[in-house]
Design an enzyme around this catalytic site. Structure first.
Site, PDB file in Angstrom:
ATOM      1  N   ASN A  71       0.900  -1.297  -0.093  1.00 28.05           N
ATOM      2  CA  ASN A  71       0.056  -0.045  -0.143  1.00 28.05           C
ATOM      3  C   ASN A  71       0.973   1.210  -0.102  1.00 28.05           C
ATOM      4  O   ASN A  71       1.413   1.615   0.990  1.00 28.05           O
ATOM      5  CB  ASN A  71      -0.753  -0.080   1.342  1.00 28.05           C
ATOM      6  CG  ASN A  71      -1.663   1.412   1.566  1.00 28.05           C
ATOM      7  OD1 ASN A  71      -1.845   2.128   0.492  1.00 28.05           O
ATOM      8  ND2 ASN A  71      -2.348   1.375   2.637  1.00 28.05           N
ATOM      9  N   TRP A  72       1.103   1.859  -1.220  1.00 32.02           N
ATOM     10  CA  TRP A  72       1.861   3.093  -1.344  1.00 32.02           C
ATOM     11  C   TRP A  72       1.198   4.196  -0.706  1.00 32.02           C
ATOM     12  O   TRP A  72       1.863   5.062  -0.467  1.00 32.02           O
ATOM     13  CB  TRP A  72       2.199   3.269  -2.674  1.00 32.02           C
ATOM     14  CG  TRP A  72       2.956   2.143  -3.479  1.00 32.02           C
ATOM     15  CD1 TRP A  72       3.273   1.005  -2.938  1.00 32.02           C
ATOM     16  CD2 TRP A  72       3.595   2.129  -4.865  1.00 32.02           C
ATOM     17  NE1 TRP A  72       4.109   0.327  -3.945  1.00 32.02           N
ATOM     18  CE2 TRP A  72       4.169   1.195  -5.086  1.00 32.02           C
ATOM     19  CE3 TRP A  72       3.648   3.201  -5.736  1.00 32.02           C
ATOM     20  CZ2 TRP A  72       4.779   0.697  -6.347  1.00 32.02           C
ATOM     21  CZ3 TRP A  72       4.048   2.908  -7.088  1.00 32.02           C
ATOM     22  CH2 TRP A  72       4.761   1.645  -7.138  1.00 32.02           C
ATOM     23  N   LYS A  73      -0.191   4.105  -0.336  1.00 34.63           N
ATOM     24  CA  LYS A  73      -0.519   5.421   0.372  1.00 34.63           C
ATOM     25  C   LYS A  73      -0.462   6.598  -0.640  1.00 34.63           C
ATOM     26  O   LYS A  73      -0.381   6.329  -1.897  1.00 34.63           O
ATOM     27  CB  LYS A  73      -0.273   5.605   1.820  1.00 34.63           C
ATOM     28  CG  LYS A  73      -0.235   4.156   2.488  1.00 34.63           C
ATOM     29  CD  LYS A  73      -0.066   4.803   4.146  1.00 34.63           C
ATOM     30  CE  LYS A  73       0.081   3.457   4.736  1.00 34.63           C
ATOM     31  NZ  LYS A  73      -0.113   3.615   6.249  1.00 34.63           N
ATOM     32  N   HIS A 108      -9.521   0.900   4.694  1.00 33.55           N
ATOM     33  CA  HIS A 108      -8.263   1.101   5.177  1.00 33.55           C
ATOM     34  C   HIS A 108      -8.697   2.031   6.684  1.00 33.55           C
ATOM     35  O   HIS A 108      -9.501   2.988   6.651  1.00 33.55           O
ATOM     36  CB  HIS A 108      -7.193   1.750   4.370  1.00 33.55           C
ATOM     37  CG  HIS A 108      -5.957   1.886   5.115  1.00 33.55           C
ATOM     38  ND1 HIS A 108      -5.439   2.705   6.039  1.00 33.55           N
ATOM     39  CD2 HIS A 108      -4.847   0.901   4.988  1.00 33.55           C
ATOM     40  CE1 HIS A 108      -4.364   2.527   6.371  1.00 33.55           C
ATOM     41  NE2 HIS A 108      -3.901   1.268   5.671  1.00 33.55           N
ATOM     42  N   GLU A 146      -7.148   4.657   7.659  1.00 31.27           N
ATOM     43  CA  GLU A 146      -6.964   6.002   7.503  1.00 31.27           C
ATOM     44  C   GLU A 146      -8.183   6.388   6.886  1.00 31.27           C
ATOM     45  O   GLU A 146      -8.584   7.637   7.118  1.00 31.27           O
ATOM     46  CB  GLU A 146      -5.576   6.184   6.617  1.00 31.27           C
ATOM     47  CG  GLU A 146      -4.484   6.074   7.439  1.00 31.27           C
ATOM     48  CD  GLU A 146      -3.190   5.323   6.674  1.00 31.27           C
ATOM     49  OE1 GLU A 146      -3.214   5.523   5.493  1.00 31.27           O
ATOM     50  OE2 GLU A 146      -2.208   5.207   7.347  1.00 31.27           O
ATOM     51  N   GLU A 158      -5.614  -5.022  10.300  1.00 34.91           N
ATOM     52  CA  GLU A 158      -4.545  -4.247  10.843  1.00 34.91           C
ATOM     53  C   GLU A 158      -4.752  -3.453  12.039  1.00 34.91           C
ATOM     54  O   GLU A 158      -5.679  -2.473  12.104  1.00 34.91           O
ATOM     55  CB  GLU A 158      -4.636  -3.173   9.554  1.00 34.91           C
ATOM     56  CG  GLU A 158      -3.987  -3.752   8.384  1.00 34.91           C
ATOM     57  CD  GLU A 158      -3.714  -2.775   7.378  1.00 34.91           C
ATOM     58  OE1 GLU A 158      -2.537  -2.826   6.966  1.00 34.91           O
ATOM     59  OE2 GLU A 158      -4.051  -1.671   7.124  1.00 34.91           O
ATOM     60  N   GLY A 195       2.063   2.255  10.948  1.00 33.82           N
ATOM     61  CA  GLY A 195       3.092   3.277  10.819  1.00 33.82           C
ATOM     62  C   GLY A 195       3.942   3.474  11.781  1.00 33.82           C
ATOM     63  O   GLY A 195       4.268   4.669  11.984  1.00 33.82           O
ATOM     64  N   SER A 250       3.321  -2.156  10.374  1.00 29.41           N
ATOM     65  CA  SER A 250       4.637  -2.159  10.652  1.00 29.41           C
ATOM     66  C   SER A 250       5.422  -3.799  10.268  1.00 29.41           C
ATOM     67  O   SER A 250       6.376  -4.090  10.992  1.00 29.41           O
ATOM     68  CB  SER A 250       4.948  -1.830  12.120  1.00 29.41           C
ATOM     69  OG  SER A 250       4.487  -0.630  12.217  1.00 29.41           O
TER      70      SER A 250
END
Ligand code: PEP
Length: 258
Positions: free
Chosen positions: A13-15, A99, A101, A171, A177, A217
């Site tokens: 996931n490159w975000k 996700h 976020e 997650e 992160g 992570s």
């Protein structure tokens, strides 16, 4: 992973990182190493603006493309949004949905995420449905309750015969992160509970086929132990997916277990 019916999946996931041309550079390095392997499903999820250029790099390779979000309608007056049909036209096979976020910053609800999961399946996109508890919820001993609610909400109304392509990503929000990883035992406990819940939502056979990824992570240093757990079928990787070396290493670690 003890169950040979599930193929390991490592998804990056490159975000909101990498311009189209930076994405091409990263995708090129990944393809150079992973184009021919078929032991593990390797997927990169660049931002929308890099999907087309990355799709060209991935063409003819075994590295697959995913998006990080979508809107649950085929087309229409939804300014700023991107449809599943558009993603399919760029050769996306996967889409990350729900996700943490997006749940946190964009207030996405389980009901809205459910619409997206259904729309993705209708367009033959494999949804990677993310679930996970916050630190507060874990400390209040609410982890399994939260996961159950996210699963039953996110998967409501999906017919059992359409469910196998779904991927779940567990997650824990406190591990994303932050450098903090759930221990393999902590992760396995939740993954097993997720599989049990999937069996009750669908049936045991479907639950045995659905891949459950760990995310939070995950990196080459901690991946092996996590992937050794019977219900951990791969990883959804953030930070470590932004460097070709660590992403490739993660795929290689999974390959060694096949
Ligand atoms: C993620 O956001 O999906 C993720 C797992 O991020 P990181 O690997 O950086 O914790």
């Amino acid at each position: 992973m003890s169950n040979a019916i599930r193929k390991y999946l490592i998804a990056g996931n490159w975000k909101m990182n990498k311009t189209a041309s930076e994405g091409v550079d990263l995708a090129n390095e990944i393809v150079l190493s992973l184009a021919h392997q078929t032991d593990v499903s390797a997927v990169i999820c660049p931002p929308f603006t890099a999907l087309e250029s990355c799709a060209k790099v991935l063409e003819g390779s075994n590295v697959q493309l995913g998006a990080q979000n979508m809107y649950p309608k085929a087309e229409g007056a939804f300014t700023g949004e991107v449809s599943p049909v558009m993603l399919r036209s760029l050769f996306c096979n996967f889409v990350i949905l729900g996700h943490s976020e997006r749940r946190e910053y964009f207030k996405e609800s389980d009901a809205f995420i459910n619409e997206k999961v259904k729309a993705a399946l209708e367009s033959s996109l494999k949804p990677i449905l993310c679930v996970g508890e916050t630190l507060e919820e874990r400390e209040a001993d609410k982890t399994l309750e939260v996961i159950k609610t996210q699963l039953s909400g996110g998967l409501a109304g999906i017919d059992v015969e359409n469910a196998e392509p779904i991927v779940i990503a567990y997650e824990p929000v406190w591990a994303i992160g932050t450098g903090k990883t759930a221990t393999p035992e902590m992760a396995q406990e939740v993954h097993a509970a997720i599989r049990k819940e999937l069996a009750s939502i669908f049936n045991e056979s479907v639950a045995d086929h659905i891949r459950i990824l760990y995310g939070g992570s995950m990196k080459p240093e901690n991946a092996s132990e996590l992937l050794d757990q019977p219900d951990i079928d791969g990883g959804l990787i953030g930070g470590a997916a932004l460097k070709a070396k660590s992403f490739i290493e993660l795929v290689e670690i999974a390959r060694q277990k096949v």
